[in-house]
Write an enzyme that holds these catalytic residues in place. Structure first.
Site, PDB file in Angstrom:
ATOM      1  CB  THR A  24      -0.891  -0.023   1.256  1.00  0.00           C
ATOM      2  OG1 THR A  24      -1.819  -1.093   1.115  1.00  0.00           O
ATOM      3  CG2 THR A  24      -1.638   1.285   1.431  1.00  0.00           C
TER       4      THR A  24
ATOM      5  CB  ALA B 161      -2.866 -11.820   4.909  1.00  0.00           C
TER       6      ALA B 161
ATOM      7  CE1 TYR C 165      -6.383  -3.847   6.940  1.00  0.00           C
ATOM      8  CE2 TYR C 165      -4.742  -5.307   5.988  1.00  0.00           C
ATOM      9  CZ  TYR C 165      -5.088  -4.094   6.561  1.00  0.00           C
ATOM     10  OH  TYR C 165      -4.126  -3.128   6.762  1.00  0.00           O
TER      11      TYR C 165
HETATM   12  C1  LIG Z   1       4.592   0.215   3.143  1.00  0.00           C
HETATM   13  C2  LIG Z   1       3.965  -1.160   3.289  1.00  0.00           C
HETATM   14  C3  LIG Z   1       2.730  -1.393   2.744  1.00  0.00           C
HETATM   15  C4  LIG Z   1       2.154  -2.672   2.807  1.00  0.00           C
HETATM   16  N1  LIG Z   1       0.969  -2.904   2.193  1.00  0.00           N
HETATM   17  C5  LIG Z   1       0.463  -4.163   2.118  1.00  0.00           C
HETATM   18  C6  LIG Z   1      -0.693  -4.447   1.338  1.00  0.00           C
HETATM   19  O1  LIG Z   1      -1.257  -3.583   0.661  1.00  0.00           O
HETATM   20  N2  LIG Z   1      -1.149  -5.732   1.337  1.00  0.00           N
HETATM   21  C7  LIG Z   1      -0.539  -6.721   2.052  1.00  0.00           C
HETATM   22  O2  LIG Z   1      -0.997  -7.873   2.019  1.00  0.00           O
HETATM   23  N3  LIG Z   1       0.581  -6.487   2.769  1.00  0.00           N
HETATM   24  C8  LIG Z   1       1.100  -5.238   2.810  1.00  0.00           C
HETATM   25  N4  LIG Z   1       2.263  -4.992   3.480  1.00  0.00           N
HETATM   26  C9  LIG Z   1       3.034  -6.134   4.014  1.00  0.00           C
HETATM   27  C10 LIG Z   1       4.068  -6.575   2.969  1.00  0.00           C
HETATM   28  O3  LIG Z   1       3.449  -7.153   1.824  1.00  0.00           O
HETATM   29  C11 LIG Z   1       5.041  -7.611   3.562  1.00  0.00           C
HETATM   30  O4  LIG Z   1       4.291  -8.682   4.095  1.00  0.00           O
HETATM   31  C12 LIG Z   1       5.917  -7.021   4.657  1.00  0.00           C
HETATM   32  O5  LIG Z   1       6.493  -5.797   4.243  1.00  0.00           O
HETATM   33  C13 LIG Z   1       7.031  -7.996   5.048  1.00  0.00           C
HETATM   34  O6  LIG Z   1       7.839  -8.257   3.916  1.00  0.00           O
HETATM   35  P1  LIG Z   1       9.308  -7.586   3.778  1.00  0.00           P
HETATM   36  O7  LIG Z   1      10.022  -7.944   5.060  1.00  0.00           O
HETATM   37  O8  LIG Z   1       9.916  -8.197   2.567  1.00  0.00           O
HETATM   38  O9  LIG Z   1       9.115  -6.086   3.670  1.00  0.00           O
HETATM   39  C14 LIG Z   1       2.829  -3.722   3.479  1.00  0.00           C
HETATM   40  C15 LIG Z   1       4.083  -3.461   4.066  1.00  0.00           C
HETATM   41  C16 LIG Z   1       4.661  -2.211   3.968  1.00  0.00           C
HETATM   42  C17 LIG Z   1       6.039  -1.981   4.544  1.00  0.00           C
END
Ligand SMILES: Cc1cc2nc3c(=O)[nH]c(=O)nc-3n(C[C@H](O)[C@H](O)[C@H](O)COP(=O)(O)O)c2cc1C
Length: 377
Positions: A28, A185, A188
């Site tokens: 997001t 997940a 929500y």
């Molecule tokens: C800025 C931001 C926005 C995110 N938006 C979503 C989203 O829209 N949908 C979702 O399922 N997870 C969302 N997440 C979770 C990420 O998809 C992911 O699970 C999380 O960042 C952990 O992965 P990483 O360690 O590779 O960053 C978001 C995480 C961050 C940091």
């Protein structure tokens, strides 16, 4: 040192073959049009820059007005929203990539300012999430205001909720997405039905674990009637998300959820390991649930959560996942596969520009090679 080579083996994911196993997690970024929740030219450039991913999962995208819970997040339920996504999917395809749309209903993680009738947000049961809703300029006290109590969806409202998912899946296909990911997940709406803490229902959607999984099963089945199952993925998270509520027995609940999704020919199951934001996902407990979920599911399995490229390669080499999604690393490194191939260097993500704003912290992260704007001014 583990070699990163396993990340570069092509992999079959449902209807298509991904050229690498470095996928982009849904992120997001809160940069859509404020009133209409449409995408802009900036989004086309952002996603095209990241088209080297084996697969891009789009930012969470609301399936209905009721499903919105944050300011400036995109929708995929009006004709204008569909039109606004077309340049994005075209730009990704022209750059050689593939993109799925993450279908999202926030449930209780909303606020009356987003609701079509200004009423209460909906959930499995009545409850008030801990923390604050990000309402932007929709509320005089914004940008953040305390959550208010959500109401329980009536049983007779569930068919129209499922219809909203169907409609959004059709809209995503029309907008040119290669498939959809049903967002089950992060606490929500669908996860609020799955988690014991937020589901106190006494109808067929609550009580037993089987009943708590019913909404997920019915929504996924309905979406698979609109799109071929091999273009439908699902995301689950045994822990985490906003609102402060967890399932009391994630080690039982989430492998059961994975099993409930098996046998349908889905494109993939995508799982966020517990506590990954804090780094505690590396605990055996958190990882063990994810591995149990992989064992319970019969299709391609995508892992996520605080993975370094080296650990991702190791998981793939050891057969714990078929691909890994990277969130913050992809946000800050548009050409992440190229950087991983040459062992870095990596840009650092800037948390101050994660949500809202314009190009800064969005399309201005450097690539080793510049990607041209698909929609030059
Ligand atoms: C800025 C931001 C926005 C995110 N938006 C979503 C989203 O829209 N949908 C979702 O399922 N997870 C969302 N997440 C979770 C990420 O998809 C992911 O699970 C999380 O960042 C952990 O992965 P990483 O360690 O590779 O960053 C978001 C995480 C961050 C940091």
């Amino acid at each position: 040192m583990t070699s990163n080579a396993p990340l570069f083996d092509p992999v079959a994911i449902g209807a298509f073959e991904a050229p690498n196993r470095i996928f982009m997690a849904p992120l997001t970024r809160s940069r859509s049009e404020a009133k209409t929740n449409e995408q802009t030219g900036l989004h086309a450039l952002y996603y095209a820059q990241r088209a080297g991913a084996g697969l891009i999962v789009s930012e969470a995208t609301q399936i209905s007005q009721q499903g919105q819970g944050y300011a400036w997040t995109p929708g995929i339920f009006t004709e204008d929203q569909v039109e606004s996504w077309k340049p994005v999917t075209d730009a990704v395809h022209n750059a050689g990539g593939r993109i799925f749309c993450q279908l999202w209903h926030v449930g209780a993680i909303s606020h009356p300012v987003f609701q079509p009738d200004g009423g209460k947000p909906v959930s499995a049961s009545a409850w008030t999430p801990e923390g604050e809703a990000f309402v932007g300029d929709r509320h005089a006290d914004g940008p953040q205001v305390p959550f208010e109590e959500a109401r329980a969806l009536r049983t007779d409202e569930i068919p129209s909720l499922i219809e909203d998912y169907r409609h959004a899946a059709r809209c995503a296909a029309e907008a040119g997405f290669d498939g959809v990911e049903v967002h089950c997940a992060n606490n929500y709406l669908i996860d609020q039905f799955i988690r014991s803490a937020t589901n106190c229902r006494s109808d067929e959607y609550g009580g037993s674990l089987e009943n708590r999984l019913r909404l997920m099963r019915e929504i996924v089945a309905a979406v698979c009637e609109e799109l071929p199952a091999d273009r439908v993925g699902v995301r689950l998270s045994p822990q985490g998300g906003p609102g402060g509520t967890e399932d009391e027995n994630p080690g039982e609940t989430y492998p059961a959820a994975a099993k409930a999704l098996a046998g349908r020919g889905l494109a993939y199951l995508h799982v966020i390991r517990p506590n990954s934001h804090t780094g505690q996902g590396k605990d055996e407990g958190g990882d063990a649930i994810v591995k149990d979920m992989r064992a319970a599911f019969d299709g391609p399995f995508i892992a996520n959560g605080n993975f370094s490229p080296e650990e991702a390669a190791q998981w793939i080499a050891e057969g714990h996942a078929d691909a890994v999604t990277f969130g913050r690393l992809f946000l800050a490194n548009p050409d992440l596969p190229e950087r991983i191939a040459q062992d870095g260097p990596y840009n650092e993500p800037d948390e101050d520009t994660f949500y809202g704003g314009g190009a800064e912290g969005y399309t201005d992260y450097s690539s080793l090679e510049k990607v041209d704007d698909p929609l030059p001014a």
